[in-house]
Design a protein around this motif. Structure first.
Motif, short mmCIF file in Angstrom:
data_model
loop_
_atom_site.label_atom_id
_atom_site.label_comp_id
_atom_site.label_asym_id
_atom_site.label_seq_id
_atom_site.Cartn_x
_atom_site.Cartn_y
_atom_site.Cartn_z
N HIS A 42 -4.89 -6.10 -7.45
CA HIS A 42 -4.60 -5.08 -6.46
C HIS A 42 -3.45 -5.57 -5.59
O HIS A 42 -3.30 -6.77 -5.39
N ALA A 43 -2.66 -4.64 -5.08
CA ALA A 43 -1.60 -4.97 -4.15
C ALA A 43 -1.63 -3.97 -3.01
O ALA A 43 -1.88 -2.78 -3.22
N GLU A 44 -1.38 -4.46 -1.81
CA GLU A 44 -1.32 -3.62 -0.63
C GLU A 44 0.10 -3.66 -0.08
O GLU A 44 0.61 -4.74 0.21
N LEU A 45 0.73 -2.50 0.03
CA LEU A 45 2.08 -2.42 0.56
C LEU A 45 2.05 -1.92 2.00
O LEU A 45 1.51 -0.85 2.28
N VAL A 46 2.62 -2.73 2.90
CA VAL A 46 2.72 -2.38 4.31
C VAL A 46 4.20 -2.27 4.63
O VAL A 46 4.98 -3.18 4.32
N THR A 47 4.60 -1.14 5.23
CA THR A 47 6.00 -0.93 5.56
C THR A 47 6.17 -0.70 7.06
O THR A 47 5.32 -0.09 7.70
N ALA A 48 7.27 -1.20 7.57
CA ALA A 48 7.63 -0.98 8.98
C ALA A 48 9.13 -1.19 9.11
O ALA A 48 9.64 -2.23 8.69
N ALA A 102 11.49 2.95 6.74
CA ALA A 102 10.20 3.49 6.33
C ALA A 102 9.95 4.81 7.04
O ALA A 102 10.11 4.92 8.26
N ALA A 103 9.61 5.83 6.25
CA ALA A 103 9.34 7.16 6.81
C ALA A 103 8.43 7.92 5.86
O ALA A 103 8.33 7.60 4.67
N ARG A 104 7.77 8.93 6.40
CA ARG A 104 6.93 9.79 5.56
C ARG A 104 7.76 10.31 4.39
O ARG A 104 8.94 10.59 4.54
N GLY A 105 7.14 10.39 3.24
CA GLY A 105 7.81 10.88 2.04
C GLY A 105 8.47 9.79 1.22
O GLY A 105 8.89 10.04 0.10
N ARG A 123 3.01 2.10 -8.27
CA ARG A 123 3.71 3.09 -7.45
C ARG A 123 2.98 3.26 -6.12
O ARG A 123 1.76 3.34 -6.10
N PHE A 124 3.76 3.36 -5.06
CA PHE A 124 3.20 3.49 -3.73
C PHE A 124 3.84 4.68 -3.01
O PHE A 124 5.01 4.98 -3.22
N THR A 125 3.06 5.30 -2.14
CA THR A 125 3.56 6.26 -1.15
C THR A 125 3.02 5.77 0.19
O THR A 125 2.11 6.39 0.77
N PRO A 126 3.53 4.67 0.69
CA PRO A 126 2.89 3.95 1.79
C PRO A 126 2.81 4.68 3.12
O PRO A 126 1.94 4.37 3.93
N MET A 127 3.68 5.62 3.37
CA MET A 127 3.68 6.29 4.67
C MET A 127 2.92 7.63 4.65
O MET A 127 2.83 8.30 5.65
N ASP A 128 2.39 7.99 3.49
CA ASP A 128 1.74 9.30 3.34
C ASP A 128 0.23 9.19 3.26
O ASP A 128 -0.42 10.05 2.68
N GLN A 129 -0.34 8.17 3.85
CA GLN A 129 -1.79 8.01 3.83
C GLN A 129 -2.45 8.92 4.85
O GLN A 129 -1.85 9.28 5.84
#
Length: 130
Positions: A42-48, A102-105, A123-129
């Motif tokens: 598993h991988a967790e992607l955190v964006t800022a 980093a932004a929604r979408g 594949r990640f959509t990190p800001m759309d949680q």
């Protein structure tokens, strides 16, 4: 065979398919990012801002060492594409910065290679949680 004989298998497939799909859905990780399956791990992607942090976990959600791992993320954000190299920065963390915000979408495709293993992608959509 008659169509009636296929009905039980068809119905079972309709019930099982959504359950299997949910097993691979993204979920929130312990660091507040989006956590997905990547290979058998598993991988967790955190964006800022313009920074990506990728936390690595085994199949039982225990941290796995990032030492010796390599990763690359292709980011699509605000209509632009950026390629970000991620380097080990801690116990189970790879990190990188690049020309994106980093932004929604936004979307990210991460290719991860652990020592002695073949590359895997997620594949990640990190800001759309939610």
């Amino acid at each position: 065979m008659t169509p009636r004989r296929h009905l039980p298998a068809l119905l079972a497939g309709l019930v099982i398919a959504p359950l299997a799909a949910r097993a691979h859905e993204a979920r929130r990780g312990p660091n507040g990012g989006q956590k997905v399956d990547i290979g058998t791990n598993h991988a967790e992607l955190v964006t800022a801002g313009n920074t990506l942090r990728l936390f690595l976990f085994d199949g039982a959600d225990r941290p796995i060492p990032a030492a010796g791992a390599t990763a690359q993320a292709i980011i699509l954000a605000s209509g632009r594409q950026a390629t970000i190299a991620l380097a080990p920065m801690g116990d189970n963390l790879l990190m990188g910065t690049g020309d994106f915000v980093a932004a929604r979408g936004m979307r990210a495709v991460v290719t991860l290679t652990l020592p002695g293993q073949r590359p895997v992608q997620a594949r990640f959509t990190p800001m759309d949680q939610n």
